[in-house]
Enzyme design. Structure first.
Site, short mmCIF file in Angstrom:
data_model
loop_
_atom_site.label_atom_id
_atom_site.label_comp_id
_atom_site.label_asym_id
_atom_site.label_seq_id
_atom_site.Cartn_x
_atom_site.Cartn_y
_atom_site.Cartn_z
N GLY A 13 45.05 32.19 36.14
CA GLY A 13 44.97 32.74 34.96
C GLY A 13 45.62 32.06 33.78
N ARG A 46 44.91 30.71 31.23
CA ARG A 46 44.18 30.36 29.86
C ARG A 46 44.67 31.53 29.08
NH1 ARG A 46 41.75 26.64 27.77
NH2 ARG A 46 40.36 25.28 29.26
N LEU A 51 47.38 35.12 27.93
CA LEU A 51 48.59 35.20 27.45
C LEU A 51 49.82 34.83 28.14
CD1 LEU A 51 50.54 36.36 24.88
CD2 LEU A 51 50.25 38.58 25.99
N GLY A 80 49.69 33.29 31.50
CA GLY A 80 49.53 32.14 32.23
C GLY A 80 49.73 30.81 31.40
N SER A 101 52.52 45.40 36.22
CA SER A 101 52.56 45.86 34.85
C SER A 101 53.37 47.15 34.94
CB SER A 101 51.19 46.36 34.60
OG SER A 101 51.11 47.04 33.67
N SER A 102 53.85 47.47 33.68
CA SER A 102 54.64 48.65 33.85
C SER A 102 53.91 49.84 33.70
CB SER A 102 55.77 48.70 32.06
OG SER A 102 54.70 48.76 31.21
N CYS A 103 52.60 49.74 33.48
CA CYS A 103 51.57 50.90 33.49
C CYS A 103 51.52 51.47 34.97
CB CYS A 103 50.28 50.86 32.96
SG CYS A 103 49.38 49.71 33.91
N TYR A 131 43.66 50.54 36.16
CA TYR A 131 44.27 49.14 36.20
C TYR A 131 45.54 49.23 36.91
CZ TYR A 131 46.83 45.44 34.07
OH TYR A 131 47.66 43.99 33.90
N LYS A 187 46.83 47.20 40.35
CA LYS A 187 48.15 46.52 40.24
C LYS A 187 49.03 47.13 41.58
CE LYS A 187 47.81 43.54 36.91
NZ LYS A 187 47.83 41.92 37.53
N THR A 212 57.10 44.26 31.05
CA THR A 212 56.81 45.28 30.02
C THR A 212 55.70 44.88 29.23
OG1 THR A 212 57.90 46.88 28.60
CG2 THR A 212 58.35 44.32 28.38
N LEU A 257 53.46 43.07 26.81
CA LEU A 257 53.84 41.55 26.30
C LEU A 257 52.90 41.08 24.94
CD1 LEU A 257 53.60 40.07 29.63
CD2 LEU A 257 55.73 40.44 28.38
N HIS A 273 45.77 44.99 22.80
CA HIS A 273 46.85 45.95 22.90
C HIS A 273 47.12 46.08 21.33
CE1 HIS A 273 47.28 44.96 27.22
NE2 HIS A 273 47.39 46.23 27.14
N TRP A 291 45.84 53.86 15.31
CA TRP A 291 45.14 54.70 16.28
C TRP A 291 46.29 55.60 16.69
CZ3 TRP A 291 42.47 51.18 20.32
CH2 TRP A 291 41.45 50.51 19.51
N ASP A 337 46.92 58.59 22.35
CA ASP A 337 48.31 58.08 22.33
C ASP A 337 48.65 57.16 23.52
OD1 ASP A 337 49.21 58.63 19.94
OD2 ASP A 337 50.07 60.91 20.25
P1 GDP Z 1 49.00 51.18 26.48
O1 GDP Z 1 50.30 50.68 26.12
O2 GDP Z 1 48.55 50.96 27.63
O3 GDP Z 1 48.97 52.61 25.74
O4 GDP Z 1 48.13 50.29 25.41
P2 GDP Z 1 47.91 49.68 23.85
O5 GDP Z 1 48.82 48.56 23.54
O6 GDP Z 1 46.53 49.49 23.64
O7 GDP Z 1 48.40 51.21 22.91
C1 GDP Z 1 49.76 51.53 22.70
C2 GDP Z 1 49.70 52.62 21.71
O8 GDP Z 1 49.57 51.98 20.43
C3 GDP Z 1 48.86 53.86 21.91
O9 GDP Z 1 49.62 54.91 21.48
C4 GDP Z 1 47.66 53.52 20.89
O10 GDP Z 1 47.10 54.68 20.49
C5 GDP Z 1 48.51 52.87 19.83
N1 GDP Z 1 47.80 52.17 18.76
C6 GDP Z 1 47.82 52.37 17.43
N2 GDP Z 1 47.12 51.60 16.77
C7 GDP Z 1 46.35 50.82 17.71
C8 GDP Z 1 45.46 49.94 17.69
O11 GDP Z 1 44.92 49.21 16.65
N3 GDP Z 1 45.15 49.12 18.86
C9 GDP Z 1 45.46 49.57 20.00
N4 GDP Z 1 45.09 48.88 21.01
N5 GDP Z 1 46.53 50.60 20.25
C10 GDP Z 1 46.88 51.31 18.94
#
Ligand code: GDP
Length: 314
Positions: free
Chosen positions: A11, A13, A15, A17, A108-110, A137, A141, A165, A167, A180, A203, A270
């Protein structure tokens, strides 16, 4: 670790790797083996077996994964489960077949339960239900961690697993639907500034809290663990500080220079309320991160302007 040891970075190529490749090169490791997807599809078991039998790496760093943000994870559970299981099963088993000296699996932390104690200790693994938006996912993991631990227990392999955590950094995915939050907001703030928009849509509610680490710190932590950590017990990698999505959005706007208002799309999920890793185990071993969030975002924005923004605007 000998500088001449052959290291396969699966991996390279992505973030993670690419950061590991930069770090190992900078540290003088000259015998790095990498393969692009068209050269070697890690989902193809026979191809992976042939590759390992021929290359016989001494070390394997497993940074190959199908990854994505909250929307991609939520929308594509089959791909997140199946691709990740296939890739990791093939690589971990093949590594055992050719007797690699050590393998580092990145989780992953998830993988931790949605309502794990905060900061999340390693002992929280498998103690409760997962966050539904990234359950597929996380299950993949967790299976990878268990496979590494099983090889360690049954065959004495030195297969270690680290839990990074959230990244960010160079070579991140800046696609608005699959990325993300941090790269997504960096791009949105940049584009809003360029267009002279007065609003930027974020979001969710802005209340969830996340911990963010620059990927160059992660790469340094991985090299540290490859040299110093030989246990099958998982170990967290993080910086020990978190921030709300609202504060993150404000910080990104400040760094990018977007002066409009934030608006909130509360139809978007969220996800997990808080994800902060307990990094005392890593700290006790003697490793600390060095890149603060403001500096890391500023560096990533510079990278974005030079590399990703020209591509996006084509
Ligand atoms: P998570 O850590 O697995 O929840 O993944 P994300 O990094 O995609 O999202 C983290 C938090 O950021 C969540 O609460 C999303 O709703 C919020 N968020 C706010 N704006 C954005 C956006 O434009 N893109 C993404 N991916 N998440 C967003």
């Amino acid at each position: 670790m000998e500088k001449s040891e052959k290291i396969f970075i699966a991996g390279h190529r992505g973030l993670v790797g690419s950061a590991l490749t930069r770090k190992l090169r900078a540290d003088g490791f000259a015998n790095l083996v990498t393969r692009d997807r068209p050269q070697l599809d890690l989902r193809n078991e026979a191809a992976v077996d042939r590759f390992f039998a021929k290359q016989k790496p001494a070390l394997v760093i497993f940074a190959a994964a199908k990854v994505g943000g909250i929307k991609a994870n939520n929308d594509l559970p089959v791909e997140f489960l199946l691709d990740n299981l296939q890739i990791q099963n093939n690589v971990i088993r093949a590594a055992h077949e050719v007797s690699v000296r050590k393998l580092l699996f990145l989780g992953s932390s998830c993988t931790y339960p949605k309502h794990a104690p905060q900061p999340i200790p390693e002992a929280a693994l498998l103690t409760g239900p997962l966050e539904p938006t990234n359950e597929a996912y996380a299950i993949a993991k967790i299976a990878g961690i268990k496979l590494c631990q099983s090889y360690a227990r049954e065959y004495g392999e030195n297969f270690i697993s680290a839990m990074p955590t959230n990244l960010y950094g160079p070579n991140d995915n800046f696609d608005l639907l699959s990325s993300h939050v941090l790269p997504a907001l960096l791009r949105k703030a940049h584009e809003a500034k360029m267009k002279g928009d007065r609003e930027l849509m974020v979001w969710g509610s802005g209340k969830p809290r996340r911990e963010f680490m620059h990927v160059d710190d992660l790469a340094a932590a991985c090299v540290f663990l490859l040299e110093k950590y030989d246990s099958a017990e998982i170990i967290n990698i993080g910086c020990g500080e978190d921030i709300s999505i609202r504060k993150l959005a404000e910080l990104i706007c400040e760094i990018v220079g977007f002066q409009g208002d934030l608006t909130w799309d509360t139809t978007m999920p969220d996800g997990t309320p808080r994800k902060l890793l307990d990094v005392s185990k890593l700290h006790d071993l003697g490793w600390h991160h060095t890149i603060g969030l403001r500096e890391g975002i500023a560096r990533t924005y510079e990278w974005f302007l030079r590399n990703a923004a020209p591509e996006i605007s084509k």
